[in-house]
Scaffold this motif. Sequence first.
Motif, mmCIF file in Angstrom:
data_model
loop_
_atom_site.group_PDB
_atom_site.id
_atom_site.type_symbol
_atom_site.label_atom_id
_atom_site.label_comp_id
_atom_site.label_asym_id
_atom_site.label_seq_id
_atom_site.Cartn_x
_atom_site.Cartn_y
_atom_site.Cartn_z
ATOM 1 N N LEU A 132 0.845 -1.186 0.000
ATOM 2 C CA LEU A 132 0.000 0.000 0.000
ATOM 3 C C LEU A 132 0.884 1.240 0.000
ATOM 4 N N VAL A 133 0.467 2.252 -0.739
ATOM 5 C CA VAL A 133 1.237 3.487 -0.774
ATOM 6 C C VAL A 133 0.349 4.647 -0.328
ATOM 7 N N ALA A 134 0.823 5.338 0.703
ATOM 8 C CA ALA A 134 0.073 6.487 1.219
ATOM 9 C C ALA A 134 0.355 7.687 0.333
ATOM 10 N N PRO A 140 -1.292 14.108 7.395
ATOM 11 C CA PRO A 140 -0.472 13.028 7.965
ATOM 12 C C PRO A 140 -1.338 11.918 8.567
ATOM 13 N N ALA A 141 -2.507 12.291 9.081
ATOM 14 C CA ALA A 141 -3.390 11.299 9.693
ATOM 15 C C ALA A 141 -3.843 10.253 8.676
ATOM 16 N N ALA A 142 -3.899 10.666 7.394
ATOM 17 C CA ALA A 142 -4.345 9.746 6.353
ATOM 18 C C ALA A 142 -3.365 8.585 6.223
ATOM 19 N N ALA A 143 -2.061 8.930 6.252
ATOM 20 C CA ALA A 143 -1.041 7.881 6.153
ATOM 21 C C ALA A 143 -1.067 6.994 7.398
ATOM 22 N N ALA A 160 6.356 8.177 1.843
ATOM 23 C CA ALA A 160 7.473 8.933 1.277
ATOM 24 C C ALA A 160 7.860 10.056 2.228
ATOM 25 N N PRO A 161 9.099 10.584 2.104
ATOM 26 C CA PRO A 161 9.499 11.708 2.957
ATOM 27 C C PRO A 161 8.549 12.892 2.779
ATOM 28 N N VAL A 162 8.363 13.631 3.861
ATOM 29 C CA VAL A 162 7.496 14.808 3.809
ATOM 30 C C VAL A 162 7.982 15.745 2.707
#
Length: 444
Positions: A132-134, A140-143, A160-162
């Motif tokens: 799964l890829v966020a 951020p809560a979604a990831a 991935a990095p912010v």
Amino acid sequence: MFDTLSERLRKTLGTLTGRGRISEADVDAAMREVRLALLEADVNFKVVKDFVARVREKAVGADVLDSLTAGQQVVKIVHDELVELLSAGDRTFHLSGNPAVVAMVGLQGSGKTTSTAKLARHIVKLGRRPMLVAADPYRPAAADQLETLGKSLDIPVFRAPVGTSVPGIARLGVEAAKRQVRDVVILDTAGRLTVDEALMAEIAAVNAAVKPVETLLVVDAMTGQEAVAVAQAFVAAVPVTGLILTKIDGDARGGAALSISAVTGVPVKFLGTSEKTDGLEVFHPDRLAGRILGMGDIMTLVERAQETFDTDQQAKLEEKLRKNSFTLEDMLDQLQQVQKMGPLGQIMSMIPGMGGMANEAQAAVDRGDLKRTEAIIRAMTTVERRDPTVLNASRRRRIAAGSGTTLPDVNRLVKQFSEMQKVMKQLSGAGGRRAAMSALSGRR
Ligand SMILES: Nc1nc2c(ncn2[C@@H]2O[C@H](COP(=O)(O)OP(=O)(O)OP(=O)(O)O)[C@@H](O)[C@H]2O)c(=O)[nH]1
Ligand SMILES: [Mg+2]
């Protein structure tokens, strides 16, 4: 979700079944009712108009009207046209490519993240290894939500990095999947409140970056006609390959959901049937049509039972049914297993001929009848569970007190159980289970 529609259609078509040699006026009267039922269920008006016209055209032919089974034939035409209506496009779930990329798109709160997890579970069952890829960098809560779901299913989640762009996330996700020998990537993208250009541009950029083999539009079936408009906007802007209709366990009228694929030409591939990660069904138009018209959906029921029931336990149960040694203890087990399959009303509606009792069965659950039955059996001793004939008045009073129920409740259960045993004597295997199920629903 389709309860009201289903009830009205069944009532209308019920006036036709069993009738031979019907007149054109009979067909017209039935079609007026069908039209109203569909409109009231919120089916798109143009879809209704075409649907009724097609059914009428097929039904008024002399070979139908004059036949001895005219009524049934008209019902069959309605069924076939309903299947046709739900069958637009190619419903195959394509997973070619290594990794195969699946992009989930849709409005905020439509159920993308939940469906991502459900789909991953489905893909594991197909023998593939999803990651799964966020791809929602805005919240951020979604990831975190996706990560929690991934953990519960033991499926890796890539973050991935912010600061990485969405197409960048998608690209990095695909690379990570290759490194970890994962052969399917599901991108959980960000939703927006409304369809806007920025969202479409983002999806288009993801498309260009990782070329998803499936772009699945997740649509909340509770949102009514708005859902049709949203789907049209998405389909016009990005190459949507399929629909996931979520929340069909809700109590919206459902007609809009039925219209989306007819209006857009995009196939429905999956249905979301609960909040949990096992609440995903592969969409079969004939099964849904059968369920709506009260003809049952025995295939889905069997599949669900196979998923839920422990095969060993099931074999033992069948043995017991054959030998007629089914006890209240087994009934308690069954009660718990059946409940694991889903809401009882939903299960009943899949059994041919039982659709009409689905609401009543669900009402019994909602009233706490099943809980009461469980409590009563739990308050019995092992001896009593195995042989209810020892239940004299004083034991029954003790059980009533111990389970927080009343003496009549206990009496009723014992009587129901003995009736059930009688039925079971005559049936075995699947038939026995079905009888057991209806007895377990606690009808009085
Ligand atoms: N009853 C029911 N609830 C569902 C279903 N699918 C999703 N939900 C619920 O709908 C809500 C939103 O689901 P999410 O998966 O977070 O939706 P999303 O599209 O990812 O939302 P955003 O990331 O905010 O755009 C959650 O409370 C889910 O539990 C379904 O099939 N049935
Ligand atoms: Mg989400």
